[in-house]
Design a protein around this motif. Structure first.
Motif, short mmCIF file in Angstrom:
data_model
loop_
_atom_site.label_atom_id
_atom_site.label_comp_id
_atom_site.label_asym_id
_atom_site.label_seq_id
_atom_site.Cartn_x
_atom_site.Cartn_y
_atom_site.Cartn_z
N VAL A 698 0.82 -1.21 0.00
CA VAL A 698 0.00 0.00 0.00
C VAL A 698 0.85 1.26 0.00
O VAL A 698 0.45 2.29 -0.55
CB VAL A 698 -0.95 -0.02 1.22
N THR A 699 2.04 1.21 0.60
CA THR A 699 2.85 2.42 0.76
C THR A 699 4.05 2.50 -0.18
O THR A 699 4.32 3.57 -0.75
CB THR A 699 3.35 2.52 2.21
N LEU A 700 4.76 1.40 -0.39
CA LEU A 700 6.02 1.48 -1.13
C LEU A 700 5.82 1.78 -2.61
O LEU A 700 6.61 2.49 -3.22
CB LEU A 700 6.80 0.17 -0.98
N PHE A 701 4.76 1.22 -3.22
CA PHE A 701 4.56 1.35 -4.66
C PHE A 701 3.21 1.97 -5.00
O PHE A 701 2.71 1.79 -6.11
CB PHE A 701 4.67 -0.02 -5.34
N VAL A 702 2.63 2.70 -4.08
CA VAL A 702 1.26 3.16 -4.26
C VAL A 702 1.15 4.21 -5.36
O VAL A 702 0.08 4.41 -5.95
CB VAL A 702 0.70 3.70 -2.93
N ALA A 703 2.25 4.90 -5.70
CA ALA A 703 2.19 5.89 -6.77
C ALA A 703 1.86 5.25 -8.11
O ALA A 703 1.35 5.91 -9.02
CB ALA A 703 3.53 6.63 -6.87
N SER A 704 2.14 3.95 -8.26
CA SER A 704 1.85 3.26 -9.52
C SER A 704 0.46 2.67 -9.55
O SER A 704 -0.01 2.25 -10.62
CB SER A 704 2.88 2.14 -9.75
N PHE A 705 -0.22 2.61 -8.40
CA PHE A 705 -1.51 1.94 -8.34
C PHE A 705 -2.38 2.58 -7.26
O PHE A 705 -2.43 2.09 -6.13
CB PHE A 705 -1.31 0.45 -8.06
N PRO A 706 -3.09 3.65 -7.58
CA PRO A 706 -3.92 4.33 -6.57
C PRO A 706 -5.03 3.47 -5.98
O PRO A 706 -5.58 3.82 -4.94
CB PRO A 706 -4.50 5.53 -7.35
N LEU A 707 -5.36 2.37 -6.64
CA LEU A 707 -6.43 1.51 -6.12
C LEU A 707 -5.93 0.51 -5.08
O LEU A 707 -6.72 -0.26 -4.54
CB LEU A 707 -7.09 0.74 -7.27
N ALA A 708 -4.61 0.51 -4.81
CA ALA A 708 -4.06 -0.43 -3.82
C ALA A 708 -4.71 -0.26 -2.44
O ALA A 708 -5.06 -1.26 -1.81
CB ALA A 708 -2.55 -0.28 -3.73
N PRO A 709 -4.89 0.97 -1.92
CA PRO A 709 -5.57 1.11 -0.62
C PRO A 709 -7.00 0.56 -0.64
O PRO A 709 -7.46 -0.01 0.36
CB PRO A 709 -5.56 2.62 -0.36
#
Length: 928
Positions: A698-709
């Motif tokens: 959710v935190t390390l790569f969240v810029a690539s996938f806003p739907l992760a949260p």
């Protein structure tokens, strides 16, 4: 603040177990004694006083037949009611723990029998009371059950040893006021009697010499069942069972490891699917199942106080953390969903996708081959769909969301510290560190130690193991962890080789097969290779993870950690380092390495001098990172939930199915729990590990996938109910344990939060296409009305086909002389052809500037928020001070009153003594 459990759910139940009486037809129901009848009738309120009088008094001959009928009726009721009994055969003493074993009659002089005999004798010497159920009374006809009861004297002794806090006075501190608009949250709340099942009290550490100080209404229910099984387990873990090979052997864990006992567990307090029969109160297990473990209650808050009362503070703290983390994810999920919707709405207005999809622009741009010899030239508009999908996650909102998540993770950790401090106060864990539970020596450590050393704090002799005895295991441990992490890297390289070797196959196959003509627009060789490689990588991750879990647990045990805290810290370090590399290495590769060291046509970079390095899509590698992250994160969560839900259920079903050899016999409470799955001492460890790994996604790569949260939020809503359901219905009741925080996991979360700021900054700068577009917009755009017009053509460099080496160029000749590739290099007609041009350095400078600015801004905000938000809320501090003051006052008044009573007693004794002496003197005078 201590919440007192006023009574065990079945503490008033007085069921009599059927094994105390043999079969009526075999032994004769007439032999039941008057005393047994008194027990039965004293606890069975359904019978009339007339019936009771017949049984407890001597009857004339005319009433014998009626008396016999009543006895048989009692036996029937006794047999019927004892199915869920949590008491000894007398119906009075509560079962606090159960041991089970299967006696092997084939082996003569079995050492296991001797160990059990010695162990049980030593348990009785400590004051515990034991009752053994013969195997003939068990469901399978093979298993013996040893029921253990801790009497009052044992409980008060070890409550003092363990420093257990018990209530001394009901609290007069008012509850915090309701939050404004809290009425809007009413549908999410539980009934008050479930959320706060017991009143709050001022508490003090229990001591035998001050028993009058504590609110002891009923000795049988004063200590809650969680405290009782914790005390009994403490005794079991330190009880000796003999001397073998010159070493003293002790502890139930060693006996379980050697299969001397097959299991050891505390009992659930009733069935989870039905309440206790009146007049008994509803059992806590049933209440938890109805208000916590039901999937239809996914939107409700958790009954945290009830969880803590039933399972102990350690498990309770995990669910507090998981619930709070899920609440905070809801805010990140809303913002991430808004960013995704923005990308969806702006997809048609994206100038880059428009140019790529335009037949007159993208359709006329000839791209250089993506592999040697086999791959052909291709037109840019074949990546039209990929460029549109990439815009969903690679747009202006990406920068905003990356900065937002850097601030969100700080707020999450700071508010969690406040929530944790509040729970410490409410659950009476403020002075928990002084109780030294986690610093207690492990029985395994004490058993293996031959040396003794004075403790610098307690000044007492303690077991001591020199460093040289443990050093070889430390080296082995470090070497094993390093080897397995290297194995993960090797597997990742193998997957990369798979992608490189398979890409050419996909490309040539899809070009030659006419049947793939209609799917080429969305199933390109790049997408096909990326999807298959990500799925293969996920399978490899699961396989490596399965084997490493077994090895790491074994190595940690062989290190012989001194305390439970050292054991958990050592295992946590090993497991987290490995899983960090295992789950994130492929994402790090796609984000920071793929497409960064490709070279250019005619001078490509090769892996092992065989396979040409992978190139990113013309729109960047962000869409591939999104694909990789989605497959691994979603796959892990789905696999984890299925495993947690189905695995224990199937095992329990199979165990119960095998046990149905004597189905006509009674299936007792301890046998029902015996057939359940064991939660284990590391059950909670793996739950935390799973949550922390998800936190990394959710935190390390969240810029690539806003739907992760959003995906994490949906998973956690299910996870809470799955964990509740399996704990309540599929697992034996775990031994209660205390914990005032989430331990070392909190430090890991802080480390990942700091790392996430850097990773997201680098993803935005180097993986997405944001910075090159901004540089073009402000520095190289030539159209004021449409600033981004011509960006696609500007981002591609030109290569002369004649400059291709013979071993890389396609075989067939073409009627065009140049092809394009993604880079900023001078054209073939320039003096410095194929060298980086000035725009490349401008873009690189802009990327580095963005990283520095973003990191400094986010870190500045993080430090300001950490400074502004106190670790302990002000109202909690005031309540802690108030409780300490009141506790000191209560203790002072108690000691003062006790002193006055002693003085009065002493003065009255002194007066009596003086009077006796005076009488003696008068008598002596009168005699003279």
């Amino acid at each position: 603040m201590r919440v007192m459990t006023t009574s065990s759910p079945c503490s008033r139940s007085r069921f009599v177990h059927r094994s105390s009486i043999q079969t009526g037809e075999e032994q004769g129901t007439e032999r039941i004694s008057n005393r047994e009848a008194e027990y039965i009738f004293g606890m069975n309120e359904s019978l009339s006083s007339r019936e009771t009088s017949f049984l407890i008094s001597e009857e004339p001959a005319s009433a014998k037949r009626f008396n016999l009928f009543l006895k048989r009726r009692l036996l029937f009721k006794k047999d019927e009611q004892s199915k869920d009994s949590i008491f000894f055969r007398d119906g009075i003493r509560q079962i606090d723990f159960v041991l089970s074993y299967v006696d092997d009659l084939k082996k003569e002089a079995d050492p296991k029998a001797e160990r059990r005999k010695e162990f049980e004798q030593n348990l009785r010497k400590t004051g515990l009371e034991l009752e053994i159920e013969d195997k003939r009374n068990s469901e399978d006809g093979k298993t013996y059950f040893v029921k253990i009861h801790a009497p009052w004297e044992v409980l008060v002794t070890y409550a003092e040893v363990l420093g257990i806090k018990m209530p001394i006075k009901e609290s007069d501190i008012p509850l915090p006021e309701n939050i404004p608009f809290s009425c809007m949250l009413e549908p999410l709340k539980l009934p008050k009697n479930v959320k706060h099942p017991h009143p709050e009290y001022f508490t003090a550490q229990f001591t035998r010499h001050r028993q009058e100080l504590f609110l002891i209404e009923d000795k049988s229910s004063f200590f809650p069942s969680s405290s009782r099984n914790r005390i009994v387990y403490y005794i079991l873990s330190r009880c000796p069972f003999g001397v073998e090979d010159g070493k003293k052997k002790f502890g139930i864990e060693r006996l379980l490891t050697s299969n001397t006992y097959s299991s050891a567990y505390p009992l659930h307090d009733g069935q989870y699917w039905k309440p206790s029969e009146p007049p008994n109160p509803v059992n806590e297990r049933y209440t938890l199942c109805q208000n916590w473990a039901r999937f239809s209650y996914f939107y409700k808050e958790q009954p945290l106080d009830l969880i803590r009362d039933y399972y102990g503070e350690k498990i309770g703290m995990y669910f507090v953390f998981l619930g709070f983390y899920t609440e905070m994810l809801s805010f990140a999920a809303v913002v991430g969903l808004a960013c995704f919707i923005y990308g969806l709405l702006s997809m048609d207005n994206n100038s880059s996708s428009t140019e790529i999809c335009d037949p007159k622009i993208g359709g006329q741009i000839i791209m250089c081959p993506l592999c040697d010899l086999v791959c052909d030239y291709w037109r840019l508009n074949t990546t039209c769909l990929a460029s549109k999908i990439s815009h969903l996650f690679d747009n202006e909102s990406t920068v905003f969301f990356a900065i937002f998540m850097g601030i969100w993770v700080t707020l999450f950790l700071e508010f969690w510290k406040q929530r944790q401090a509040r729970m410490e106060y409410e659950w009476d864990l403020v002075d928990f560190e002084e109780e030294q539970q986690q610093l207690q020596l492990r029985p395994e450590f004490e058993a293996m130690c031959k040396h003794r050393k004075i403790n610098a704090v307690t000044k007492e002799m303690e077991p001591y193991m020199p460093l040289y005895s443990r050093l070889p295991w430390y080296f082995l441990s470090g070497a094993t962890v390093t080897l397995w992490m290297a194995l993960v890297i090797a597997c990742m390289v193998a997957v990369i080789v798979y992608r490189l070797s398979v890409f050419a196959t996909f490309a040539s196959f899809m070009e030659s097969e006419a049947s793939f003509k209609h799917v080429k627009s969305f199933l390109t060789p790049q997408i096909t290779t990326s999807l298959s490689g990500s799925c293969l990588n996920f399978i490899v991750i699961l396989i490596l993870n399965f084997f490493y879990e077994k090895i790491s647990a074994w190595i940690t045990k062989m290190e012989i950690p001194r305390t439970y805290q050292e054991y958990e810290s050592s295992l946590t370090l090993k497991m987290f380092l490995f899983q960090f590399v295992n789950f994130y290495s492929s994402c790090f590769y796609v984000a920071f390495f793929k497409g960064k060291f490709v070279g250019y046509p005619g001078k490509y970079t090769y892996l092992f001098n065989v396979w040409r390095s992978e190139e990113c899509d013309p729109g960047g590698c962000l869409i591939e990172l999104t694909t990789q992250l989605t497959i691994i994160m979603t796959g892990k969560q789905i696999f984890g939930n299925i495993k947690e839900a189905i695995y224990p259920m199937v095992l329990n079903w199979w165990r119960r199915r095998k046990a149905r050899t004597n189905s006509e016999k009674l299936y007792s409470r301890w046998e029902q729990d015996h057939d359940l799955e064991t939660f284990g001492s590391l059950g909670l460890f793996y739950e935390y590990l799973e949550t922390v790994i998800q936190f990394g996604f959710v935190t390390l790569f969240v810029a690539s996938f806003p739907l992760a949260p959003l995906l994490a939020l949906l998973n956690n809503i299910i996870e809470i109910r799955v964990d509740a359901w399996k704990l309540t219905t599929q697992y034996r009741r775990p031994v209660a344990a205390k914990a005032h925080s989430i331990g070392v996991w909190q430090d890991i979360l802080y480390g990942m939060a700091v790392l996430s700021v850097a990773t997201n900054a680098f993803i935005v700068a180097f993986t997405s296409d944001i910075i090159p577009r901004l540089v073009y917009y402000y520095a190289y755009s030539k159209d004021a009305t449409a600033p981004m017009k011509g960006y696609v053509n500007d981002s591609l460099s030109t290569f002369l086909i004649a400059d291709f080496p013979n071993h890389t160029a396609p075989w067939e000749k073409r009627d065009f002389t140049t092809c394009r590739y993604r880079d900023y290099r001078y054209p073939p007609d320039h003096d410095q052809k194929y060298f980086h041009n000035m725009q490349y350095w401008h873009v690189l400078a802009a990327k580095m500037t963005f990283i520095i600015v973003m990191e400094h801004v986010v870190f500045l905000v993080k430090f300001l928020l950490a400074w502004m938000i106190p670790d302990v809320p002000k109202d909690v501090l005031e309540r802690i001070k108030r409780e300490k003051l009141m506790t000191i006052k209560i203790l002072h008044d108690f000691e003062l009153n006790k002193l006055k009573e002693n003085l009065r007693a002493n003065s009255s004794e002194l007066a009596k003594e003086v009077l006796i002496q005076e009488n003696k003197t008068q008598l002596a005078k009168s005699t003279v």
